[in-house]
Design an enzyme around this catalytic site. Structure first.
Site, PDB file in Angstrom:
ATOM      1  N   ASP A 140       0.840  -1.199   0.000  1.00 45.68           N
ATOM      2  CA  ASP A 140       0.000   0.000   0.000  1.00 45.68           C
ATOM      3  C   ASP A 140       0.874   1.247   0.000  1.00 45.68           C
ATOM      4  O   ASP A 140       1.026   1.916   1.024  1.00 45.68           O
ATOM      5  CB  ASP A 140      -0.921   0.006   1.230  1.00 45.68           C
TER       6      ASP A 140
ATOM      7  N   ARG B 189       1.158  -1.650   7.160  1.00 40.61           N
ATOM      8  CA  ARG B 189       1.915  -0.615   7.874  1.00 40.61           C
ATOM      9  C   ARG B 189       2.948  -1.109   8.878  1.00 40.61           C
ATOM     10  O   ARG B 189       4.022  -0.499   8.972  1.00 40.61           O
ATOM     11  CB  ARG B 189       0.929   0.382   8.501  1.00 40.61           C
TER      12      ARG B 189
ATOM     13  N   ASP C 221      -5.901  -7.821  -5.041  1.00 39.99           N
ATOM     14  CA  ASP C 221      -7.063  -7.540  -4.179  1.00 39.99           C
ATOM     15  C   ASP C 221      -7.954  -6.499  -4.849  1.00 39.99           C
ATOM     16  O   ASP C 221      -7.890  -5.319  -4.527  1.00 39.99           O
ATOM     17  CB  ASP C 221      -6.541  -7.046  -2.822  1.00 39.99           C
TER      18      ASP C 221
ATOM     19  N   ARG D  69      -1.508  -6.550  14.047  1.00 42.13           N
ATOM     20  CA  ARG D  69      -0.573  -5.602  14.649  1.00 42.13           C
ATOM     21  C   ARG D  69       0.388  -6.343  15.554  1.00 42.13           C
ATOM     22  O   ARG D  69       0.012  -7.344  16.161  1.00 42.13           O
ATOM     23  CB  ARG D  69      -1.319  -4.525  15.454  1.00 42.13           C
TER      24      ARG D  69
ATOM     25  N   THR E   4     -20.253 -10.018 -16.287  1.00 44.16           N
ATOM     26  CA  THR E   4     -19.139  -9.065 -16.206  1.00 44.16           C
ATOM     27  C   THR E   4     -17.996  -9.623 -15.359  1.00 44.16           C
ATOM     28  O   THR E   4     -16.821  -9.487 -15.722  1.00 44.16           O
ATOM     29  CB  THR E   4     -19.649  -7.724 -15.632  1.00 44.16           C
TER      30      THR E   4
ATOM     31  N   LYS F 275       0.638  -8.317  -1.804  1.00 46.88           N
ATOM     32  CA  LYS F 275      -0.743  -7.969  -2.158  1.00 46.88           C
ATOM     33  C   LYS F 275      -0.762  -6.643  -2.906  1.00 46.88           C
ATOM     34  O   LYS F 275      -0.313  -5.624  -2.386  1.00 46.88           O
ATOM     35  CB  LYS F 275      -1.616  -7.858  -0.902  1.00 46.88           C
TER      36      LYS F 275
ATOM     37  N   LYS G  46     -11.447  -7.039  -5.237  1.00 44.98           N
ATOM     38  CA  LYS G  46     -12.809  -7.171  -4.672  1.00 44.98           C
ATOM     39  C   LYS G  46     -13.888  -6.997  -5.738  1.00 44.98           C
ATOM     40  O   LYS G  46     -14.716  -6.088  -5.680  1.00 44.98           O
ATOM     41  CB  LYS G  46     -13.011  -6.182  -3.521  1.00 44.98           C
ATOM     42  N   LEU G  47     -13.894  -7.912  -6.708  1.00 46.84           N
ATOM     43  CA  LEU G  47     -14.857  -7.835  -7.811  1.00 46.84           C
ATOM     44  C   LEU G  47     -16.285  -8.001  -7.291  1.00 46.84           C
ATOM     45  O   LEU G  47     -16.546  -8.831  -6.413  1.00 46.84           O
ATOM     46  CB  LEU G  47     -14.560  -8.933  -8.840  1.00 46.84           C
ATOM     47  N   HIS G  48     -17.204  -7.238  -7.844  1.00 46.12           N
ATOM     48  CA  HIS G  48     -18.621  -7.307  -7.444  1.00 46.12           C
ATOM     49  C   HIS G  48     -19.451  -6.730  -8.586  1.00 46.12           C
ATOM     50  O   HIS G  48     -19.540  -5.512  -8.741  1.00 46.12           O
ATOM     51  CB  HIS G  48     -18.816  -6.482  -6.157  1.00 46.12           C
ATOM     52  N   ASP G  49     -20.044  -7.618  -9.407  1.00 44.89           N
ATOM     53  CA  ASP G  49     -20.822  -7.143 -10.555  1.00 44.89           C
ATOM     54  C   ASP G  49     -21.735  -8.281 -11.008  1.00 44.89           C
ATOM     55  O   ASP G  49     -21.781  -9.330 -10.353  1.00 44.89           O
ATOM     56  CB  ASP G  49     -19.853  -6.685 -11.675  1.00 44.89           C
ATOM     57  N   ILE G  50     -22.422  -8.111 -12.117  1.00 46.22           N
ATOM     58  CA  ILE G  50     -23.283  -9.199 -12.591  1.00 46.22           C
ATOM     59  C   ILE G  50     -22.395 -10.370 -13.058  1.00 46.22           C
ATOM     60  O   ILE G  50     -21.220 -10.160 -13.405  1.00 46.22           O
ATOM     61  CB  ILE G  50     -24.221  -8.725 -13.735  1.00 46.22           C
TER      62      ILE G  50
END
Ligand code: C5P
Length: 232
Positions: A10, A210, A59, A179, A68, A32, A61-65
């Protein structure tokens, strides 16, 4: 098989990522790549990191029909990646379609289901019309994911015992929200476990950002975490 460490890359630019990747090379196998780096640099960057010898957890996070998501998994399946996330809230039909596309294009790729985002609490679920408590919803979506053919989930380490009870033993559980014992509190992750606690709870992989990225010596921080996981 000891719980494995995944570094969450990140950082805003690949110029910042490059020295980090050099330092942890040979120690940390998994990286990642999330929405920040993927939206900035795309598939080319995924190939670049994979060519350096890292196993990639993408990463997105696919979310569709279903149609797709099928097409997205087919495109992403052509990349050298080992894990890919999708939202279980997309439903059984979407997950089955994703699984079929993954089998066809990249049989080694592990699709990981995201249940309830850890930024959502019971109140946030009620707001979008889900009457259940978050823990109940996590178990429900976890079972649906496995029934739809998924073999892994991303979840809070605090949800691992619940999911270990509800799901077959071979399901991979990948947990962020880690952590080190030495750094209690201090940022936006509130419900955390240490690497050893997450491993003992039954996580197969932990995702750490982090605590490694901000350490004065990231390679040494990663080495300490790996040693802790081996002892757990
Ligand atoms: O820096 P930190 O160790 O908190 O990074 C954790 C990583 O895991 C971040 O990339 C974050 O987006 C991701 N993540 C999370 N909680 C989730 C899902 C993903 O912290 N429920």
């Amino acid at each position: 098989m000891p719980c494995e460490l995944i570094l969450a890359l990140d950082v805003p630019t690949k110029e910042e990522a490059a020295p980090l990747l050099r330092q942890i090379h040979g120690q940390v196998r998994w990286v990642k790549i999330g929405l920040q780096m993927f939206t900035a640099y795309g598939p080319t960057y995924v190939r670049e990191v994979a060519e350096q010898g890292f196993a990639i957890f993408l990463d997105l996070k696919l979310h569709d029909i279903p149609h797709t998501v099928t097409k997205a998994v087919e495109s992403l399946g052509a990349l050298p990646i080992h894990m890919l996330t999708l939202h279980t809230a997309g439903g059984g039909e979407m997950m089955r379609a994703a699984r079929a596309a993954q089998e066809k294009t990249n049989p080694q790729l592990l699709l990981l289901g995201v249940t309830v985002l850890t930024s959502m609490d019971d109140e946030g679920l009620h707001e979008i019309g889900v009457p259940s408590a978050a823990t109940h919803q996590v178990a429900r979506l976890g079972r649906l994911a496995v029934a739809s053919g998924l073999r892994g989930l991303v979840c809070s380490p605090l949800e691992v015992p619940l999911l270990r009870q509800a799901l077959p033993a071979d399901v991979q559980l990948v947990t962020p929200g880690i952590r080190l014992a030495s750094e209690a509190g201090g940022d936006d992750q509130k419900r955390t476990l240490t690497p050893a606690e997450a491993a003992r709870a039954g996580s197969t992989h932990i995702v750490v950002g982090r605590p490694i990225l901000r350490a004065p010596d990231p390679a040494a921080a990663a080495a300490r975490i790996i040693a802790e996981l081996a002892r757990a």
